[in-house]
Each structure stands twice: as structure tokens, then as C-alpha cells.
Scaffold this motif. Sequence first.
Motif, PDB file in Angstrom:
ATOM      1  N   UNK A 222       3.163   4.633 -10.601  1.00 19.73           N
ATOM      2  CA  UNK A 222       4.124   3.564 -10.317  1.00 19.73           C
ATOM      3  C   UNK A 222       4.836   3.875  -9.006  1.00 19.73           C
ATOM      4  N   UNK A 223       4.965   2.841  -8.157  1.00 16.46           N
ATOM      5  CA  UNK A 223       5.574   3.013  -6.845  1.00 16.46           C
ATOM      6  C   UNK A 223       6.658   1.953  -6.645  1.00 16.46           C
ATOM      7  N   UNK A 224       7.652   2.219  -5.835  1.00 16.91           N
ATOM      8  CA  UNK A 224       8.743   1.291  -5.533  1.00 16.91           C
ATOM      9  C   UNK A 224       8.268   0.277  -4.503  1.00 16.91           C
ATOM     10  N   UNK A 225       8.330  -1.064  -4.870  1.00 12.21           N
ATOM     11  CA  UNK A 225       7.919  -2.132  -3.970  1.00 12.21           C
ATOM     12  C   UNK A 225       9.148  -2.642  -3.233  1.00 12.21           C
ATOM     13  N   UNK A 226       9.212  -2.532  -1.894  1.00 11.87           N
ATOM     14  CA  UNK A 226      10.424  -2.973  -1.178  1.00 11.87           C
ATOM     15  C   UNK A 226      10.648  -4.486  -1.248  1.00 11.87           C
TER      16      UNK A 226
END
Length: 459
Positions: free
Chosen positions: A444-448
Motif C-alpha cells: 500500500x502506498x500514499x496517493x497524493x
Amino acid sequence: MAGSESSSKMRTKIAFIALLFSLLSTGSCSSQVPLVMWSSDGDTLPPLASPAAGHIISNVQLMSYLNSALGSAPHNVLLFLQDKLSKDDFTKYGGVFGNKQDSAFPNLESSSSPLVLPALSWLGASAVPGLLQEKLGVSPLNVDPDTLEHLRLNASENTLLVINLPYSSGAYLSCKDVLRNNDEVIGKVLSIMKAQSVPYTAIYTGLKPSRVIEEPSLIGQSSMSRSLLQAVVDEVKPPLMFNSTRGPCIMLWAQNLNVSFSDQEWIDLGPSTFAPGGSVRTSGSFCNETNSQLVLDYGSSVSPYNPFRLIFSMSQRRYPVSARNWFTLDTVELVFNTLTATYNGSHGIYAPAEYSFHCQNVNNFRNALLVPRNQNATQWRMLFTDFQIQGFSILNGTTDFSYASDCAGFFTPGIWMGLITSLLMLLILTYGLHMIMQLRSMDRFDDPKGPSISVPQSE
């Protein structure tokens, strides 16, 4: 004037280098000494064809050249006569290949147009004073630089001045230092002659060579020319062989058969056993298809043990697992006086029946292959070096052992250490690869552009 002096020095250097190269190219056929001859500035010596490589100037040839060089006019001859001199002194200590500063002959190198005779016969060199005395018709006068300063020489009369030079002055000066000191004496004498304005002819040679190279005689030269430089190896003694009515059946050999009673001095039975004409007897030995016994009877030769015997008992049997016959050295008995020391060797001394057994060291006290079986055996020490025995399957007419089964195992301590170290390194590598393969990346990655990830915090 300066140009002529510069060209003269250049010719001198070229001549001295030619001297060194001629010395290097001259063969060392026999005892010989070099001779260097030069004259004062303004005088030139008659030319002489360079001698062929390996040619030695004889006494007659030297006298012929002295006649042409000195001629009929009066001459002042300076003879620098060194105790010993060889061409190797020039090649080793002379300045060559630009190494002028380290030369032991700076004054000799500065002489003008020297004549070089690199190989003068030893007899001819020792006769040089006599030849010069005969040519000049005067007696030689031994002088040194201090004496020469007080002499007044006459250029209209023949003069033969001999300056003796040492070659070795003891342990405090090296050979190079002695030669350098001699060269300083030569330079000082030449300076005195130049100060008195007296023309001269100088000769530098030796009474005998400092290094004598002996030639092998023609007798046996063919054998010497291709001989190898190797140590003389003692002849290997043949093995002890017991022959039955059917031919040879037991063979034994060892470099040493050492025995010792109660830590006393070792007794080597090898010379009595294997040397030609040894005192050992094999009476009582026998052999058949399944058993062999070799009896070494030394009689009373091993004092104070009388009688003294060694008995090797062997047997062979078939083992179904290996599908072949094997022989073992069952016992080794040492009979001394009326007592018997018995050792068991079947646990470590065995081989296929058609082979022989070999071991570099057979003993009963360290890594023992001979295990004591009774109390008497603990009182003796036995050490058999380069031991080899065969009790079966010996071919008729042969004097050599069959293929040897050696006591040294394949897996020596060094091999075991290498295998264990390699296995340990392999385990470390496997563990490292396993850890790398267990790494997991984030899923899981942070989507700007989207909503931010919120991580609830519970109290």
C-alpha cells in the motif's frame, strides 16, 4: 687545445669500455691475467689487432710487441705489478654502462689510448719484469710514490721503475677498496711523472690471477659433460623373501626395525635383516593358502636378549560384503630370553589378499597399529619405519611387491578441515539467500491525488 683534450678523454672512455667488453667476451680457457699498457700524453703506442675471443697472449707474442712498442729510443717504463689480478676484477669493479662514479679504476680509465691484452698467459705475466729488463738493458728499481718524488729521472736514459701493489690487505678492507687504493697510487705516480715533465710508458698487470678457473681433463670429459648435479642416493636394499617348496610366499621390507626395552636405547634390526650377509635366519617360517608366518631369528646377536626373535603371523579369509579375500597381520610376537611379548595388528594392518600392505610408521605407542596383548608387551616399544609386508599371492620369479594398500586414509585431517569449512560457508550462504528471499515490499502506498491514508490510533 680544449677540443683535443676533450676528444682524448672520449677516446680513453671508449677504449676502457672496449676493455671491459673484451674481458667479458674472452673465454676462461686457463689461468690468465690481463695487461693494460698506455703512454704519457703526446706519445702513442703502435696499433695491435684485437685478439680473437678466447685467445691467450703467449710470452713470445708479448716480447714481440714490447720490441715494437718500446723501439730503440730511451724509455722510462712504469711497471705497476699487482700481487693478483684477473679480468673479473675489471668486469666486477670497473665503471661500465655509465656507472663511472662507482668505479674502482678512475685514474686508469683516464689514461690516454690504452692498449688492452685481456688474456695474458700466467707464465708470461710473471715474466714481464724479466722481459722489460732484457729489452731496456737496465735493472728494475722498486719505488713507491714517496721515493719517486725525490728521484730525478733522465729522459735520455732507459729506466725501469717497479711499483708493487697489494691485492688483499686483510679483513678490514674489501677487494674493491684495495683496488681503489691501488688506483690512487697509480694516479699519484702519474701526477709525479707529469710534474717532472718526463715521458713514460706505463704497464699494469699482475703476478698471478686472483681467480683460477680449472678446466676438466680430457680423461672422462664425455662423462662429465652431461652429468647431473644430484645427490648420490644409497642403493635400496632388496626385501627379505621367504621361499617355500612352491616358490616365494612371504616378503618383508622396512627402512628401520627399531625395538627398545623399558625406554632404553633403540636397537635397529634393519641392518641384520636386510643387509647382504645379515645374521637373521628364517627357520620356522611357513605359508599355505590361508595362513603365513615369518620368523626372524636373530639368535644371540641382540645382546643381552638371547635368543631374540620376531614372528609375523598372517591369515586370509573371504568377506562376502566386498566379494574378495583379505589378509590381516594377526599378531606380532617378540620372543626374548624365555618370554614372549604379543601384539595384535589385525585392527589396522590389513589389505586385499593380492595386494601388499605399506605404512610409513608402524608402532605400539602413538597412533598404535600394534596393540599390546599381554603384560610383557607393555615393556617394549616397537617402531617400524617405511614398513611393507606381503604374505600371499606372490608371483614366481618376482622380487617386487604387489600393489600396496597404504595405511594412510583418503580423508586426512587437512581434507576434513577443508570439507567442514566449505560446508560451514555453504550453510552461511544458504541462510543469507533464504533471508533475502523472505524480504517483502510494501503493498500500500500514499496517493497524493487521493485521500490520505489515515491510521487510527487507539488509546
